[in-house]
Design an enzyme around this catalytic site. Structure first.
Site, PDB file in Angstrom:
ATOM      1  N   CYS A   2       0.671  -0.566  -0.177  1.00  0.00           N
ATOM      2  CA  CYS A   2      -0.039   0.231  -0.371  1.00  0.00           C
ATOM      3  C   CYS A   2       1.024   1.283   0.153  1.00  0.00           C
ATOM      4  O   CYS A   2       1.539   1.345   0.304  1.00  0.00           O
ATOM      5  CB  CYS A   2      -1.287   0.386   1.124  1.00  0.00           C
ATOM      6  SG  CYS A   2      -1.937  -1.191   1.712  1.00  0.00           S
ATOM      7  N   GLU A  78       3.075  -5.318   6.092  1.00  0.00           N
ATOM      8  CA  GLU A  78       2.366  -6.519   6.777  1.00  0.00           C
ATOM      9  C   GLU A  78       2.964  -7.353   7.897  1.00  0.00           C
ATOM     10  O   GLU A  78       3.839  -6.989   8.493  1.00  0.00           O
ATOM     11  CB  GLU A  78       2.735  -7.582   5.610  1.00  0.00           C
ATOM     12  CG  GLU A  78       2.577  -7.602   3.990  1.00  0.00           C
ATOM     13  CD  GLU A  78       0.995  -8.007   3.501  1.00  0.00           C
ATOM     14  OE1 GLU A  78       0.608  -8.776   4.278  1.00  0.00           O
ATOM     15  OE2 GLU A  78       0.060  -7.753   2.502  1.00  0.00           O
ATOM     16  N   ASP A 102      -4.907  -8.219   8.636  1.00  0.00           N
ATOM     17  CA  ASP A 102      -3.628  -7.919   9.574  1.00  0.00           C
ATOM     18  C   ASP A 102      -4.552  -6.434   9.840  1.00  0.00           C
ATOM     19  O   ASP A 102      -3.644  -6.243  11.337  1.00  0.00           O
ATOM     20  CB  ASP A 102      -3.213  -7.785   9.266  1.00  0.00           C
ATOM     21  CG  ASP A 102      -2.069  -7.685   7.834  1.00  0.00           C
ATOM     22  OD1 ASP A 102      -3.041  -7.221   7.170  1.00  0.00           O
ATOM     23  OD2 ASP A 102      -1.226  -8.010   7.216  1.00  0.00           O
ATOM     24  N   SER A 366      12.735 -12.697  -0.469  1.00  0.00           N
ATOM     25  CA  SER A 366      14.481 -12.032  -1.350  1.00  0.00           C
ATOM     26  C   SER A 366      15.790 -12.390  -0.479  1.00  0.00           C
ATOM     27  O   SER A 366      14.735 -12.909   0.873  1.00  0.00           O
ATOM     28  CB  SER A 366      14.634 -10.361  -1.963  1.00  0.00           C
ATOM     29  OG  SER A 366      14.724  -9.810  -0.775  1.00  0.00           O
TER      30      SER A 366
END
Length: 637
Positions: A2, A78, A102, A366
């Site tokens: 976001c 997140e 969440d 990653s």
């Protein structure tokens, strides 16, 4: 994934900026292409852009209010342990949930525990809670700075946003910060809390702020618990530490696999991304992995190793094989997206990797953070040798006059080695703090200052810069250890360069990147370990290499690290020569702009086209990025 922005107007003058909330939210479109929502009342405006990475039926739109309509949250990031936190809330009597998100758990957890909730969050985030009754903002940023948060505060208003372009959309006054510019000319990025503008700041990682009654208070809620030189590190044996490290990393990877949209993993062929990929493949069948290769730069091409790892873990592997021309074609798009000078040239590669990956996945894992956490860079070997000098190190240092006579560049093995030997010898003659600063940048302070015009020198405060630099290097003691160096990397290089690069380039392509090595339990554990568990004269990232030695293909063990660089020197001498000679670094443009001294710029240009360019290509690139940015936001505004 976001983007967030907001304004708190303190008076009628500040209220004039409320009209810009829509434009400021629209400026974050790349961060959230799927949805835009805005709330505003008489004095407050909040904007939110969203990319749906989970089932949208389970998500309430943001800005999100609690059932009492007192508290409102906008959230970027997140929270991976939100289900655990929800169960905790339910045990404590909080049962009225209207979504499975969440965001709602975070809001209710904040209402219950205020700033104490931050210590229980596992994930990455930047969020704002508006308390309508209290007329206050609470804003927080994650521990390591994965998600950005900028703000501007004056007597009329408080503004914040995920990106500078959103802050600028409010129509703020743009006044250069010459301390930041001087620092940028040394490092090619601007460390928090400063930005390129005097009146805009970055919220530091691990910090939160409160805005109430026209007052701003900033507080720290987390610092990396690194033992001091006189403290005893973890007493776990190396074997015990390897086992715990493996458990913590696998748990971190598992938490980051939750997604209802396509999820994959970056796979460079290096140890970090290979470990993350292998652990992810254990829990996600048919995992998709993505690599980029460089057909024109075989020295930096690691796709053979990436294919080896993909075959080993049976992933669905995709290689994006690129030429130098493919890289160059994206330069303009990248420069246009950058809204504050940032000149890490490997951002070009990350941009293309993100762009191509986004065609197949919405979320990617990653290996970011492992090098800073566990001593993975060439510079860490240099620091180790400086901390533990012997005859060889003394000899290299004494031969500094000799190294200066050799041609230096990154174009060949021998010229690059001469460059490295000179930098090492120079660093050996400095104090620990000055050595760190020297090896972190591309130019010493006096050379950066030579680039300033007389007008810029008049706007520059040397004492202010020294205070800023001292604060950035406060974790380097008079007698440093490797852990001191790594702690400084985690506070300086990681959030302001590496994570900034990944965030900017992935967001430019609406891709979310998750970094398992930056789980705070793993980071805390890593910093409890002694130096020798991470590096010795023969190996870097020792604990990672040894913990996963039997898990990975044997060819990956302790192999030389390769960079992720763009062929800048070639471009600047050929494709971008017109930008240097006739456009951004032309004498006419430099004199009209009156920020830089053209004589000093001309010397850099001369060195660029000489047989002894050294690191000048990085300095020229930094200038081009700044000039492009200046032209867009000042000349074009």
């Amino acid at each position: 994934m976001c983007g967030i922005t907001g304004i708190f107007a303190f008076n009628l003058v500040g209220k004039f900026n409320l009209v810009n909330v829509t434009a400021a939210t629209k400026a974050l479109e790349k961060r959230g292409p799927d949805n835009q929502e805005i709330y505003h009342d008489e004095f407050v405006g909040l904007g939110h852009r969203r990319l749906s990475i989970i089932d949208t039926s389970a998500v309430a739109n943001q800005p999100m209010w609690d059932e009492t309509k007192r508290y409102c949250i906008i959230f970027n990031g997140e929270i991976f342990n939100f289900l655990e936190l929800r169960k905790d809330l339910e045990r404590r009597g909080v049962t009225s949930f209207f979504s499975h998100s969440d965001t709602e758990v975070l809001l209710k957890f904040f209402i219950l525990e205020r700033e104490k909730c931050l210590n229980k969050l596992k994930g990455f985030f930047a969020f704002c809670v508006y308390d309508k009754d209290d007329q206050s903002f609470f804003i927080a940023r994650d521990r390591y700075g994965v998600k950005p948060l900028l703000y501007q505060f004056d007597e009329d208003k408080f503004l914040f946003a995920s990106e500078m372009k959103s802050i600028l959309a409010y129509g703020i006054e743009k006044e250069l910060d010459y301390t930041s510019l001087h620092t940028y000319l040394q490092l090619n990025y601007i460390p928090a809390p400063r930005t390129i503008f005097q009146n805009v700041k970055k919220l530091l990682p691990g910090h939160y702020l409160n805005v109430k009654s026209r007052k701003l208070e900033v507080e720290s809620y987390y610092t990396i618990p690194c033992p001091g030189n006189n403290e005893q590190p973890s007493m776990n044996s190396y074997e015990e530490s390897k086992s715990k490290f493996k458990q913590l990393l696998e748990a971190s990877v598992q938490r980051r696999l939750v997604s209802d949209v396509p999820l994959g993993s970056f796979l460079s062929g290096g140890i970090d991304s290979s470990v993350v990929t292998g652990l992810a493949a254990r829990h996600k069948p048919n995992l998709h992995t993505f690599s980029i290769g460089f057909r024109d730069e075989k020295f930096f091409d690691e796709t053979n190793y990436a294919r080896l790892v993909a075959k080993h873990f049976r992933t669905e592997h995709t290689v994006f094989s690129l030429t130098n021309n493919d890289l160059y074609e994206h330069v303009n798009s990248i420069l246009d997206y950058i809204d504050e000078p940032f000149a890490d040239s490997s951002a070009i590669n990350v941009y293309i990797l993100s762009k191509e990956t986004r065609k197949h996945a919405t979320v990617a894992l990653s290996g970011d953070g492992a090098d800073e956490l566990l001593a993975g860079y060439n510079k860490h070997t240099a620091f180790y040798r400086a901390i533990h000098p012997g005859l060889k190190e003394s000899l290299v240092s004494s031969l500094l006059p000799l190294w200066k006579t050799f041609p230096q560049s990154r174009n060949s093995f021998f010229s690059n080695r001469a460059r490295q030997l000179q930098r090492f010898a120079e660093g050996m003659q400095l104090s620990p703090r000055e050595r760190y600063w020297h090896w972190a940048g591309f130019a010493p302070g006096e050379k950066a200052l030579q680039l300033f015009s007389e007008k810029s020198k008049g706007n520059f405060d040397q004492q202010e810069f020294e205070r800023y630099k001292t604060d950035l290097l406060k974790t380097i003691p008079d007698k440093e250890t490797i852990n001191d160096v790594l702690l400084t990397d985690m506070n300086l290089v990681l959030p302001n360069d590496m994570l900034m690069k990944v965030d900017l380039m992935s967001m430019a392509n609406s891709l979310e990147v998750r970094s398992p090595f930056l789980d705070f339990e793993l980071v805390n554990f890593a910093f409890s370990l002694p130096d020798q568990f991470k590096i010795n004269p023969f190996i870097r990232k020792r604990i990672v290499q040894d913990a996963f030695k039997d898990f990975l293909p044997k060819e990956l063990y302790n192999r030389p690290k390769k960079g992720f660089e763009a062929p800048l020197l070639k471009w600047l001498r050929k494709e971008m020569k017109s930008q240097i000679e006739d456009n951004l670094l032309s004498e006419r443009f430099i004199l009209e702009q009156n920020i830089f001294d053209y004589t000093a710029i001309a010397q850099l240009k001369k060195q660029l086209f000489s047989s002894n360019p050294g690191d000048v290509h990085a300095r020229i690139w930094g200038l081009i990025v700044f000039q492009w940015w200046w032209r867009k936001y000042f000349v074009g505004s």
